[in-house]
Structure formats: C-alpha cells, structure tokens
Design an enzyme around this catalytic site. Structure first.
Site, short mmCIF file in Angstrom:
data_model
loop_
_atom_site.label_atom_id
_atom_site.label_comp_id
_atom_site.label_asym_id
_atom_site.label_seq_id
_atom_site.Cartn_x
_atom_site.Cartn_y
_atom_site.Cartn_z
CE LYS A 222 -0.58 -6.52 4.77
NZ LYS A 222 -0.67 -5.13 4.25
CB SER B 192 -4.36 -3.78 4.60
OG SER B 192 -3.05 -3.68 4.07
CB SER C 188 -1.65 -0.85 4.19
OG SER C 188 -2.96 -0.82 3.68
#
Lengths: 95, 483
Positions: free
Chosen positions: B76, B151, B175
């Site tokens: 990420k 997210s 998330s």
C-alpha cells in the site's frame, strides 16, 4: 450543531487551510452535518467514565539517551521544495 | 502462475518448479495487461522487482530462503519505500521520494520478498471506497462500475484480480477488512501494537495498524509472520514474541465459543447478507463451535466517537505537511502564512480537508471536553463492552460490511452515508482488538465478507478459526470472471 461561515473560516485559519470563498457554504453544511452526527454521543452519560487515550493501557516506553540517527541533512533536503546553503527557504518573515 | 496462492508459490519455489524471476515476470505482465481496467497501482516497481527477484533466486539457490523469499508482494502506498515515490494517495506527496524504508518494508526485504509496486488508496487512508485518491478511483474486479472498498482499495483490487498474490493494507477504521469483504479476500487487522507503524504515514496514531491481505488465511498467516514484531522505532510497538502463525492453522475448532452481537444483526443489515452470515454460522456449528448471543450495547456509538478521535488525531498528524521540508508547495506564496495555507489547501483533497477541520474544531479551546474527551470516554465504554463479551466467548462473528460493493459515485456526495460503511469494523479499532474478514458467500454476484474479532493478541487462533472455515468452504477460491 450548526456552524456559521465565520466559524468555518476561523477553523480553516487554525488548520492553516486555504479554502475558496465559493466552497465555504459547502463546508458550512458538511461540517455541521458531521457535528450533528457525532452529537449522538451525548445520549450516554459519561460523567464518571475515565477517558481512554490508548487501546492498550501501557506507559510510554523510554529509550537510552544515545545518538542513534546519523546526520542525513543532504538526503532530506534533496526532496525539499526550496533549499539554499543547507537551509530551507521560505518567504521573508522578518523585515 | 497467477492462480497460485502464496503458499503454493512458496512450495513451487522450494521444489524448483519455477524461479522468483518467472513468478515476478508473470505478475508484472498481468499488471501491464490488466491494471488499466482497475487503476490499482500508483507505481509499478518493475526495476526493483527484477532486482529483488534476482536476490531471492540467489537465496533460494543457496538454500537460505525464508517462507516468503521470492514472493511478489504489492505494498500500500502509505508505507515509505526508500528511493521510491510514496504518495499516500495525495497530491501533497505526489513528488515525495521517501528517504527511508518503513519497518514493514524492511521486514519484507529481509524476508526476501519482491516489491511489485505501490497500490492506490484513499488519500491518507481516509475513505471507504477508494474514490478519495488523487490518482483516481480504483474499480472492483467483480464489477467495474463498483468500488473495491477503502482505504486499502488498490491492494484489494490487485489481489482479487490476481495482479499480486498478496498485498499490505492499513486499518484505522476498517480499511483492511471492508475492502477485503468487498473484493472476496482474506484480510487481517492485527492487535494495536503488533505491527510497527514506523514509516507508515500516520493518519490516526492510536488507531492505525498495518496488516496483510491475501486470498487465504494460510497466506495471511505467512505474511503476518513477516510483518509482526517489536520495533524500537515505534513507541507503541508491543514487545511480545511472534508465534509461527502457520503452525496452529489446523488446530481443532471443537468447543470454541462464538458470540453473535445482536447489534450487528439489526435492521441496518441487508437481509441477503444476513442469510449468508447465518449459513457461515451453521458451518462453524458443524466444526464444533458453540454459538452464543451477546451484546455490545455501546457499539452503536463507535462511528460517532471515531469521527471525533480520528479527525482530531489526523489534524495533528497532518500538520507536518507544510510545503517547507518536502511535498507540494504552492506557486508564488506571498508570505509564510500564504505558503502554509495554499500548499495545504491545494495539496489536500476534499475529504482530508473536512477531517482536518472537524479535528481542529474538536480540539479547539472551549470544545475539547464536549468532543474529544467525550469521545475518549465512549471509547472506554466500547472497550469495556468487548472485555465483558470476551469473558463469555472466544470470538465474535458478524458481517464485515452492511452492504456489498456499492456503485462508484453512490455515496461520494454524502459523507455520513460513506462513514456508516464501517459501522461493524470501527469498534475493533477503538478497542485495539484484532479482526479479520473472510469470504463467506455472494449476493447478486458480489462478495460478502464475514468478520471475526478476537481478544488481544489472538491472531494465531483467529487465523486458525478462519482457516478451519476455508477447509470446508470454497468461497475464497472464487475469482472474478474477467481477470
């Protein structure tokens, strides 16, 4: 909880955020809606409850007072927007 | 090649069926061919991936390979990667080349894993749909008109489309778990303090926790083994030994007590999702679990409390983005205040600005007690609810998300509607507890995730409970048709 445009501008100033005049009504309405939403917390009487700042009840760990980081000024300044002679440049502050 | 799980790829590497170079090239090729449909990567690290694969193949040849040696992993874009652009999904960091590695990145390097690329995300991890990224929305591989969740939406879409066998995520309010649910993945948010936050760009420091996303509980266990551990560079890292998470995957589930919080099965839950979760509960009964009704009475206040605590912490954390030391600077600032205000005003997106302002307000003189202190007290009540629940049961089970993947644009103009996407996941962050989402079925062709919550530091047992279910079901093996 309804915020006014004046309050929203003050919050934006405290947060050092430039917001467009045209966007102010949108922020007024959105931020007021969010504050109304979080006001649900008032349903519960929390008078005697201890606030919880951290999920695990631990005390902050301290480390030995020794230098552990090397000086990397050049590396760090290589990604800065504006640098001269090892200093970060900003608009003139003192006349 | 891309259909293999991490465990299968690792076994193949050990048996010399293929090399890390071959695996890496296969995934890079898929990214090149397919990611234009998904937008799941912000940066593809082709050069770095080839280098890492070469190192991994040398480790494998010498016989000193570790479990993840040679496995390509997508990171990420919230984890700092030295010498590689690290944007956190924001314009304000669009030109930011991280000068150091996050501890998680260091751990993957030491394990011999291959850095495939940096995945798309909601700006500063603020969002539940991945629509808040400066780099554009990510599409859900199960339906390109729908969101992958957020997210960690880029990580979820990439793994679901098998552009990567595994990816990292971070979970501040759901998330990791919510996008895992919306994309049919297995994702784990560890106990707060289990995975180092050093070099993981901070959103809300008392809630943020990094963790793995993959297709099976076994793969997640392998990844967590690499990510978990004490780190002196993170002052809230917990000094506890890391067990071998794969060693206990096959333990018996006979006699485990599973609690169903009545608040997670109320009117707000889609009836079709409820049916899927009920079927999963039946599977656990067959595996020997006993089911108990429990209550988490204060959990309905978790979303309101979260939207004080998280913005308050973010307003403080994001003060560092000032246009002076790194990142975006506005053009022609007329004075220092103008430089700060316009660099931040132009550099941050709408949702980030909303949250900074809410947090600034909640912490400002005269309002602190009514908002921040009040939220911290609610946080204590929520944590006490869990303490009470875990004195009766071993695990808590429910849906991960109140709906399946929603359409792009469906909730983007209504912040509250978007915030409620995380209604079942946020409480675990406030309490600091570990949680997982695992594939449990489908509604109208869209994946449904089941959430499992455990007591502090029970990740090994949680993975065991997830793995047990995956031995008797095949939901986690389903893949989207066009990928």
């Amino acid at each position: 909880m309804s915020l006014t445009a004046v309050e929203v501008k003050k919050i934006a100033h405290l947060a050092r955020l430039a917001i467009n005049e045209a966007d102010t009504p949108k922020y007024v309405s959105e931020l007021s809606t969010i504050l109304d939403f979080v006001a649900q917390m008032d349903k519960v009487d929390t008078g005697s409850i201890l606030p919880m700042a951290h999920p695990l009840d631990v005390t902050q760990r301290l480390r030995a007072d020794e230098v552990t980081e090397p000086n990397q000024r050049e590396l760090f300044q290589s990604i800065a927007p504006s640098v001269e002679s090892g200093l970060y440049l900003v608009p003139q502050v003192i006349e | 090649m891309h259909n293999h799980t991490i465990a299968e790829l690792a076994a193949g590497l050990k048996a010399k069926k293929f090399s890390s170079k071959e695996i890496t090239e296969a995934f890079l090729k898929r990214i090149k061919e397919l990611d234009n449909k998904l937008n799941s990567f912000i940066t593809v690290c082709e050069e770095q991936a080839h280098k890492d694969a070469q190192i991994a193949d040398a480790m494998l040849a010498k016989g000193n390979a570790k479990p993840l040696t040679g496995i390509p992993i997508a990171q990420k874009d919230i984890f700092c990667t030295q010498g590689i652009k690290t944007t956190c999904g924001s314009k304000i960091l669009d030109n930011f080349i991280a000068p150091y590695d996050a501890t998680t990145i260091t751990h993957y390097k030491q394990a011999g894993a291959v850095l495939l690329g940096k995945t798309n995300m909601d700006e500063f991890a603020m969002g539940s749909s991945n629509e808040n990224s400066f780099y554009g929305p990510v599409k859900n591989p199960w339906d390109l008109n729908r969101v992958p969740g957020g997210s960690s939406g880029g990580s979820a879409a990439a793994v679901a489309a098998r552009l990567a066998p595994g990816a990292t995520g971070t979970d501040t309010g759901g998330s990791i778990r919510q996008p895992a649910a919306l994309c049919n993945l297995t994702g784990l948010k560890p106990t707060y303090g289990r995975v180092s936050r050093y070099g993981m760009i901070a959103f809300a420091s008392s809630l943020d926790q990094g963790g793995p996303m993959a297709r099976t509980a076994e793969d997640v266990a392998m990844m967590l083994g690499v990510m978990a551990g004490f780190d002196t560079k993170d002052s809230t890292s917990v000094d506890k030994p890391v067990p071998d998470y794969t060693a206990t995957l096959n333990d018996s589930l006979a006699g485990i007590k599973i609690g169903l919080p009545k608040e997670f099965f109320n009117a707000g839950l889609d009836a079709n999702i409820a049916k899927v979760i009920e079927a999963a509960i039946k599977e656990y009964e067959k595996l020997g679990a006993t089911i108990h009704s429990i209550s988490l009475p204060n959990c309905e206040l978790s979303v309101p409390a979260y939207y004080v605590v998280a913005p308050a912490e973010c307003s403080s954390n994001l003060a560092r983005f000032d246009g002076v030391r790194y990142g975006f600077r506005c053009a022609n600032p007329k004075d220092l205040e103008d430089l700060y205000k316009r660099s931040r005003g132009e550099g941050f997106g709408a949702e980030v600005k909303r949250r900074i302002m809410i947090g600034t307000y909640a912490l400002s003189a005269g309002y602190y007690d009514a908002y921040y202190l009040k939220a911290q007290k609610i946080r204590r009540l929520i944590s006490d609810d869990f303490r009470q629940a875990f004195s009766q049961v071993d695990f808590i089970l429910g849906p991960t998300s109140p709906s399946t993947a929603f359409k792009i644009g469906e909730k983007s103009n209504d912040p509250i509607k978007m915030y409620l996407s995380d209604i079942y996941t946020i409480a675990a962050n406030l309490a600091g507890l570990p949680g997982m989402s695992i594939p449990a079925g489908f509604v109208d062709g869209l994946p449904v995730g089941m959430q499992l919550l455990g007591n502090y530091f029970t990740e090994a047992r949680l993975l065991n409970v997830a793995h047990g279910y995956q031995q008797v079901t095949d939901w986690h093996k389903k893949t989207p048709e066009n990928f």
